[in-house]
Design a protein around this motif. Sequence first.
Motif, mmCIF file in Angstrom:
data_model
loop_
_atom_site.group_PDB
_atom_site.id
_atom_site.type_symbol
_atom_site.label_atom_id
_atom_site.label_comp_id
_atom_site.label_asym_id
_atom_site.label_seq_id
_atom_site.Cartn_x
_atom_site.Cartn_y
_atom_site.Cartn_z
ATOM 1 N N ILE A 53 0.898 -0.916 -0.321
ATOM 2 C CA ILE A 53 -0.141 0.268 -0.299
ATOM 3 C C ILE A 53 0.863 1.065 0.318
ATOM 4 C CG2 ILE A 53 -0.822 -0.099 2.738
ATOM 5 C CD1 ILE A 53 -3.773 0.542 1.398
ATOM 6 N N LYS A 54 0.211 2.235 -0.578
ATOM 7 C CA LYS A 54 1.018 3.169 -1.403
ATOM 8 C C LYS A 54 0.673 4.264 0.071
ATOM 9 C CE LYS A 54 3.168 2.851 -5.283
ATOM 10 N NZ LYS A 54 3.609 3.425 -7.044
ATOM 11 N N SER A 55 1.429 5.453 0.266
ATOM 12 C CA SER A 55 0.722 6.493 0.863
ATOM 13 C C SER A 55 1.414 7.697 0.144
ATOM 14 C CB SER A 55 1.263 6.701 2.144
ATOM 15 O OG SER A 55 1.113 5.673 2.855
ATOM 16 N N PRO A 56 0.471 8.657 -0.328
ATOM 17 C CA PRO A 56 0.785 9.832 -0.498
ATOM 18 C C PRO A 56 1.163 11.081 0.131
ATOM 19 C CG PRO A 56 -2.100 9.720 0.255
ATOM 20 C CD PRO A 56 -0.989 8.736 0.374
ATOM 21 N N PHE B 293 -1.149 15.240 2.012
ATOM 22 C CA PHE B 293 -2.157 15.254 1.255
ATOM 23 C C PHE B 293 -3.662 15.985 1.846
ATOM 24 C CE2 PHE B 293 -5.679 13.313 -0.435
ATOM 25 C CZ PHE B 293 -5.487 13.143 -1.743
ATOM 26 N N THR B 294 -3.601 15.031 2.915
ATOM 27 C CA THR B 294 -5.401 15.606 3.618
ATOM 28 C C THR B 294 -4.918 17.337 3.397
ATOM 29 O OG1 THR B 294 -4.779 13.541 4.825
ATOM 30 C CG2 THR B 294 -7.376 15.075 5.222
ATOM 31 N N VAL C 27 -6.403 18.840 0.097
ATOM 32 C CA VAL C 27 -7.196 18.435 -0.588
ATOM 33 C C VAL C 27 -8.374 19.203 0.551
ATOM 34 C CG1 VAL C 27 -9.355 16.521 -0.442
ATOM 35 C CG2 VAL C 27 -7.170 16.060 -1.334
ATOM 36 N N VAL D 9 -10.888 22.295 -1.241
ATOM 37 C CA VAL D 9 -12.038 22.581 -1.020
ATOM 38 C C VAL D 9 -12.611 23.739 0.073
ATOM 39 C CG1 VAL D 9 -14.240 21.042 0.702
ATOM 40 C CG2 VAL D 9 -12.660 20.059 -0.932
ATOM 41 N N VAL E 236 -11.156 11.485 4.240
ATOM 42 C CA VAL E 236 -10.387 11.027 3.011
ATOM 43 C C VAL E 236 -8.744 10.633 3.682
ATOM 44 C CG1 VAL E 236 -8.345 13.172 2.554
ATOM 45 C CG2 VAL E 236 -10.713 13.839 1.827
ATOM 46 N N LYS F 12 -7.318 7.242 1.482
ATOM 47 C CA LYS F 12 -6.284 8.668 1.057
ATOM 48 C C LYS F 12 -5.132 7.137 0.555
ATOM 49 C CE LYS F 12 -3.530 10.528 4.485
ATOM 50 N NZ LYS F 12 -2.906 11.438 4.844
ATOM 51 N N LYS F 13 -4.805 6.258 1.307
ATOM 52 C CA LYS F 13 -3.584 5.346 1.040
ATOM 53 C C LYS F 13 -4.723 4.403 -0.036
ATOM 54 C CE LYS F 13 -1.252 5.299 5.200
ATOM 55 N NZ LYS F 13 -0.694 4.789 6.491
ATOM 56 N N VAL F 14 -5.178 3.480 -0.095
ATOM 57 C CA VAL F 14 -6.036 2.609 -0.854
ATOM 58 C C VAL F 14 -6.314 3.149 -2.263
ATOM 59 C CG1 VAL F 14 -7.249 0.847 -1.341
ATOM 60 C CG2 VAL F 14 -6.745 1.366 0.688
ATOM 61 N N TYR G 222 -4.686 5.946 -3.114
ATOM 62 C CA TYR G 222 -3.210 6.328 -4.619
ATOM 63 C C TYR G 222 -2.964 5.183 -5.169
ATOM 64 C CZ TYR G 222 1.060 8.592 -4.458
ATOM 65 O OH TYR G 222 2.201 8.908 -4.902
ATOM 66 N N SER G 223 -3.004 3.806 -4.278
ATOM 67 C CA SER G 223 -2.626 2.629 -4.860
ATOM 68 C C SER G 223 -2.416 2.592 -5.706
ATOM 69 C CB SER G 223 -2.800 1.973 -2.969
ATOM 70 O OG SER G 223 -1.581 2.131 -2.125
ATOM 71 N N CYS H 283 -2.039 4.907 -8.775
ATOM 72 C CA CYS H 283 -0.299 4.335 -9.246
ATOM 73 C C CYS H 283 -0.878 3.699 -9.982
ATOM 74 C CB CYS H 283 -0.438 4.520 -7.687
ATOM 75 S SG CYS H 283 0.346 5.732 -7.051
ATOM 76 N N ASP I 27 3.653 8.562 -10.088
ATOM 77 C CA ASP I 27 3.241 8.779 -8.968
ATOM 78 C C ASP I 27 3.096 10.321 -8.445
ATOM 79 O OD1 ASP I 27 4.085 6.375 -8.658
ATOM 80 O OD2 ASP I 27 5.487 6.940 -6.419
ATOM 81 N N GLU J 49 -1.362 11.633 -7.492
ATOM 82 C CA GLU J 49 -1.647 12.501 -6.532
ATOM 83 C C GLU J 49 -2.295 13.681 -6.456
ATOM 84 O OE1 GLU J 49 1.328 12.443 -3.458
ATOM 85 O OE2 GLU J 49 0.407 14.660 -2.749
ATOM 86 N N LEU K 40 -6.203 11.520 -7.718
ATOM 87 C CA LEU K 40 -6.611 11.455 -6.176
ATOM 88 C C LEU K 40 -7.667 12.882 -5.666
ATOM 89 C CD1 LEU K 40 -7.401 9.323 -4.604
ATOM 90 C CD2 LEU K 40 -5.259 9.421 -3.684
ATOM 91 N N GLN K 41 -6.295 14.020 -5.720
ATOM 92 C CA GLN K 41 -6.838 15.365 -5.333
ATOM 93 C C GLN K 41 -8.694 15.841 -5.879
ATOM 94 O OE1 GLN K 41 -3.856 18.302 -4.150
ATOM 95 N NE2 GLN K 41 -5.150 19.605 -3.973
ATOM 96 N N PHE L 55 -11.067 13.695 -4.976
ATOM 97 C CA PHE L 55 -11.366 14.347 -3.417
ATOM 98 C C PHE L 55 -12.640 15.794 -3.825
ATOM 99 C CE2 PHE L 55 -8.298 11.010 -1.899
ATOM 100 C CZ PHE L 55 -9.517 9.675 -0.625
ATOM 101 N N ILE L 56 -12.106 15.663 -4.541
ATOM 102 C CA ILE L 56 -12.859 17.648 -4.721
ATOM 103 C C ILE L 56 -13.940 17.059 -5.606
ATOM 104 C CG2 ILE L 56 -12.846 19.434 -5.891
ATOM 105 C CD1 ILE L 56 -9.859 19.952 -5.014
#
Lengths: 112, 192
Positions: free
Chosen positions: A14-17, A21-22, A25, A29, B27, B31-33, B35-36, B39, B44, B48, B51-52, B55-56
Motif C-alpha cells: 500500500i502506497k501513501s500520498p 495530502f489531506t 484537499v 475544498v 479522506v 487516501k492510501k488505498v 492512491y495505490s 498509481c 506517482d 496524487e 486523487l486530489q 476527492f474534490i
Amino acid sequence: MKEADIKNLLKQSIKSPSPDFTEKVMASVVLKEQTARKLNPKMLFIVLLFTAVVILSFILRMPEINLYRFNFKLSPTFTVVFSSSFILFCLSRLIDVYHVLASHPPPVAGRG
Amino acid sequence: MTKSNDSDLELVEKVKNGDTSAFRILVDRYKKVSYSLACSILQDDDAEDALQESFIKVFYHIKKFRGDSSFSSWLYRIVVNTCFSMAKKQKKKESFIGRACEKDSIADQSKTGIDHMMASEQSEMINSVLDSMKSDEALLLRLFYLSEMDLKEIMKITGYKESKVKVTLFRARKSLLLKIKSIYTNDLMSVS
C-alpha cells in the motif's frame, strides 16, 4: 502461494500520498466553497437583471430606425437578446474592474 | 459530533449537512488505498494530483450519492475514472508502457529475498513488481485484494466486462507469482 498470501503481500504494498495530502484537499475544498459563496450573490444579481430585461422587453419597444432610405425594425426577441448580452458584457467588465480595485486597495493617507 | 470511528454512511450524511471535518475523516480513511489504485494508472506525482481532483469531485457531488453501493465503491469509481481521463489527456499510455519496461528490469535485478527483507524493502519490491505489470492488471489486483471488491463491484468501477475482469485477474495473479518467484530464485542463486 495461497490467496491469503497474495492478499498479505498486496496489503504491504500500500502506497501513501504526501504527508500534507489531506491538508491540500481540505484547503482546495474550502477555497472552492468560498469562491462559490462569493459567486452566488453575483449570479443572483445577474439572473435578476436578466429577468428585469425580459420583463422590460414586453413593456418597451425599440423604435424604428430610419437610415437614409433603409428602414430597420427590430424584433422584440432580438431586442431582448441584444440588450441582455450588452448588459452582461458591461457587468462582466465591471466585475473585472471591481476585482482589480479589490486586489490593489488605495494607499492609506499618511499622518501629518 | 464527528468521530473517527463513525461509519462511512454516517460521515457522508454529515458531509451532506455541511460538516467538513467529516470529509477530512473520509479522506484520511481512503487516501492510501485510493492512491495505490491511482498509481496503477498514473505515475506517482500525477496520481496524487488525480486523487486530489477525485476527492474534490467527491465533495461536490456527495449529495448525488444515494447509498445504492458502498461509499468506497463509489469513491474508487471516481478515482479510476479521473485517472483514466487524465491518462488519456496526457497520452500517458505510451509512456506508461515505457515505465513498465523500465520497472521490469528493476524488478528482475532485485536480488533481495522476501524472507530477509525489512518490511519497507518488501513493500518496495512488491510495488516495483506491480509497477512492472500492465496498468489494468495492477489495478485489478489492487481492487480485488487491497480494497477487497468483488467481481461485480470491480466491473462497476472499471467499466470492464466480467470476462475481461476474470481473464485479467487470472493473468495478473500468474504474472505476480512468476515475478516474485524469479526474485526468490535470484536470491537463492546469489546466496549459493
